[in-house]
Design a protein around this motif. Structure first.
Motif, PDB file in Angstrom:
ATOM      1  N   ALA A  84       0.829  -1.204   0.000  1.00 39.55           N
ATOM      2  CA  ALA A  84       0.000   0.000   0.000  1.00 39.55           C
ATOM      3  C   ALA A  84       0.867   1.258   0.000  1.00 39.55           C
ATOM      4  CB  ALA A  84      -0.930  -0.002   1.209  1.00 39.55           C
ATOM      5  N   ILE A  85       1.906   1.253   0.824  1.00 34.67           N
ATOM      6  CA  ILE A  85       2.781   2.423   0.915  1.00 34.67           C
ATOM      7  C   ILE A  85       3.599   2.595  -0.354  1.00 34.67           C
ATOM      8  CG2 ILE A  85       4.749   3.396   2.164  1.00 34.67           C
ATOM      9  CD1 ILE A  85       3.570   2.022   4.691  1.00 34.67           C
ATOM     10  N   ASP A  86       4.103   1.502  -0.904  1.00 35.41           N
ATOM     11  CA  ASP A  86       4.876   1.575  -2.144  1.00 35.41           C
ATOM     12  C   ASP A  86       4.006   2.028  -3.314  1.00 35.41           C
ATOM     13  OD1 ASP A  86       7.089   0.688  -0.770  1.00 35.41           O
ATOM     14  OD2 ASP A  86       6.905  -1.404  -1.435  1.00 35.41           O
ATOM     15  N   THR A  87       2.740   1.615  -3.308  1.00 30.32           N
ATOM     16  CA  THR A  87       1.848   1.913  -4.432  1.00 30.32           C
ATOM     17  C   THR A  87       1.249   3.310  -4.343  1.00 30.32           C
ATOM     18  OG1 THR A  87       1.273  -0.430  -4.584  1.00 30.32           O
ATOM     19  CG2 THR A  87      -0.181   1.126  -5.720  1.00 30.32           C
ATOM     20  N   PHE A  88       0.779   3.679  -3.139  1.00 31.68           N
ATOM     21  CA  PHE A  88       0.055   4.940  -2.997  1.00 31.68           C
ATOM     22  C   PHE A  88       0.671   5.913  -1.990  1.00 31.68           C
ATOM     23  CE2 PHE A  88      -3.664   2.158  -4.362  1.00 31.68           C
ATOM     24  CZ  PHE A  88      -3.702   2.670  -5.660  1.00 31.68           C
ATOM     25  N   GLY A  89       1.792   5.543  -1.360  1.00 32.90           N
ATOM     26  CA  GLY A  89       2.528   6.497  -0.550  1.00 32.90           C
ATOM     27  C   GLY A  89       2.210   6.563   0.926  1.00 32.90           C
ATOM     28  N   ARG A  90       1.122   5.894   1.394  1.00 37.99           N
ATOM     29  CA  ARG A  90       0.753   5.978   2.801  1.00 37.99           C
ATOM     30  C   ARG A  90      -0.306   4.915   3.099  1.00 37.99           C
ATOM     31  NH1 ARG A  90      -0.357  11.184   4.430  1.00 37.99           N
ATOM     32  NH2 ARG A  90      -1.998  10.579   5.900  1.00 37.99           N
ATOM     33  N   ILE A  91      -0.698   4.817   4.351  1.00 40.73           N
ATOM     34  CA  ILE A  91      -1.820   3.953   4.721  1.00 40.73           C
ATOM     35  C   ILE A  91      -2.617   4.667   5.813  1.00 40.73           C
ATOM     36  CG2 ILE A  91      -0.342   2.622   6.316  1.00 40.73           C
ATOM     37  CD1 ILE A  91      -3.510   1.411   4.452  1.00 40.73           C
ATOM     38  N   ASP A  92      -3.884   4.935   5.540  1.00 40.67           N
ATOM     39  CA  ASP A  92      -4.739   5.689   6.447  1.00 40.67           C
ATOM     40  C   ASP A  92      -5.874   4.867   7.036  1.00 40.67           C
ATOM     41  OD1 ASP A  92      -3.735   8.573   5.851  1.00 40.67           O
ATOM     42  OD2 ASP A  92      -4.113   7.715   3.865  1.00 40.67           O
ATOM     43  N   ILE A  93      -6.365   3.916   6.259  1.00 40.14           N
ATOM     44  CA  ILE A  93      -7.590   3.199   6.617  1.00 40.14           C
ATOM     45  C   ILE A  93      -7.360   1.698   6.487  1.00 40.14           C
ATOM     46  CG2 ILE A  93     -10.003   2.771   5.988  1.00 40.14           C
ATOM     47  CD1 ILE A  93      -9.934   5.669   4.748  1.00 40.14           C
ATOM     48  N   ILE A  94      -7.752   0.972   7.511  1.00 42.19           N
ATOM     49  CA  ILE A  94      -7.752  -0.487   7.455  1.00 42.19           C
ATOM     50  C   ILE A  94      -9.184  -0.957   7.694  1.00 42.19           C
ATOM     51  CG2 ILE A  94      -7.042  -2.610   8.627  1.00 42.19           C
ATOM     52  CD1 ILE A  94      -4.779  -1.362   7.075  1.00 42.19           C
TER      53      ILE A  94
END
Length: 327
Positions: free
Chosen positions: A102-112
């Motif tokens: 998720a971080i590599d693809t979109f730069g961050r992770i906010d919601i699980i």
């Protein structure tokens, strides 16, 4: 109207079909970039055996199956951003890889949104080790795994939204011992994590969804058949109609989930909701003890407890919920 989740990145496990797909699609409609997930390509119906399922139920199930890839394509076709990740979240390394993806693809992770789950039924006697593992591992261990690896990033950001999928079976449903245990565990884990993470700007809530899915199609039909065979009675048609309405298009669950992921919902944490595709949203109260007895200076005698339980702790009108038919 501005999209409330624009710029946010979400992982929705078990989003190849059913409730997870509906939630993933709606989060994307609100601007979130979504990592969709299930175990493997095309795995939606691989754990079901046709010979165990009536033909009409089998056909309905096949109409609903999909995988992470098909959900991601649906989101992109509607103008959103999504990427599929295949893997079993109950595997420790896979959960870490999913967060990194998720971080590599979109730069961050906010919601699980921890939605992955095994489905099935079994009593205390009929549930074997394999069924126990199926019904508890993906849901309970998988939810913890993903939280474990995502939370450090959320703490660094000062923002995070975690939604753990439970079921109203967490309150106890006969013939579903392992499933009830897993979902009750989700509630307890949610309460603990909410208290732990609130100071970091991270909210953690549990929700018990009802919506159309291949698992519901198969398992509810089985439950109805089993109830008829064991009890000799048909389900009340009004109850069946209500169940049908509540298990409509799972996109109907999406708005409540999306709201709980917004900045505005930062004050809501450690809650348990029931969210139905029909638009119903219920809020569960916190557990609290109902009464208390005490004795100082000496141990209780059993005769004293016999009186105190009946007259003070439980009351003379107490009836055990276990003695009342759940059907």
């Amino acid at each position: 109207m501005a999209k409330k989740l624009k710029g946010k990145v979400a992982i929705v496990t078990g989003s190849g079909q059913g409730i997870g797909r509906g939630i993933a699609v709606y989060l994307a409609c609100e601007g979130a970039k979504v990592i969709t997930n299930n175990r493997k390509p095309g795995s939606g119906s691989l754990d079901k055996k046709k010979e165990n399922i009536p033909e009409d139920v089998w056909k309905k199930m096949l109409e609903q199956v999909g995988d992470a890839g098909s959900t991601a394509e649906l989101i992109k076709a509607e103008g959103g951003e999504a990427a599929p990740f295949y893997g079993d979240v109950s595997d420790w390394a896979t959960a870490e890889n999913m967060v990194n993806f998720a971080i590599d693809t979109f730069g961050r992770i906010d919601i699980i949104v921890n939605n992955a789950s095994g489905m099935g039924t079994g009593s205390v006697v009929s549930t074997d080790e394999a069924l126990w593992e199926l019904l508890t591992k993906a849901k309970l261990k998988g939810s913890f795994n993903l939280m474990h690896f995502a939370v450090p990033h959320m703490i660094e950001q000062g923002f995070g939204r975690i939604l753990n999928t439970s079921s109203e079976a967490w309150t106890g449903m006969p013939g579903n011992i392992a499933y009830c245990a897993a979902n009750a565990g989700i509630v307890g884990m949610t309460w603990a994590a909410a208290r732990e993470l609130y100071r970091f700007g991270i909210t953690v809530n549990a929700f018990c969804p009802q919506g159309a899915s291949p698992a519901h199609t198969v398992e509810f039909a089985k439950m109805v058949r089993d109830a008829k065979e064991t009890g000799g009675k048909e389900f009340d048609p009004k109850i069946l109609k209500m169940v049908e309405e509540n298990h409509g298009d799972p996109v109907g669950i999406g708005p409540a989930i999306a709201y709980l992921c917004t900045e505005e919902a930062s004050y809501i944490t450690g809650r348990v909701f029931a969210i139905y595709a029909s638009g119903i949203i219920k809020h569960y109260s916190d557990p609290a003890y109902a009464s208390e007895i005490s004795k100082k200076g000496a141990l209780w005698t059993l005769d004293e407890l016999n009186v105190a339980f009946r007259e003070k702790l439980l009351g003379n009108n107490y009836v055990s919920p276990a003695s009342v038919s759940s059907w």
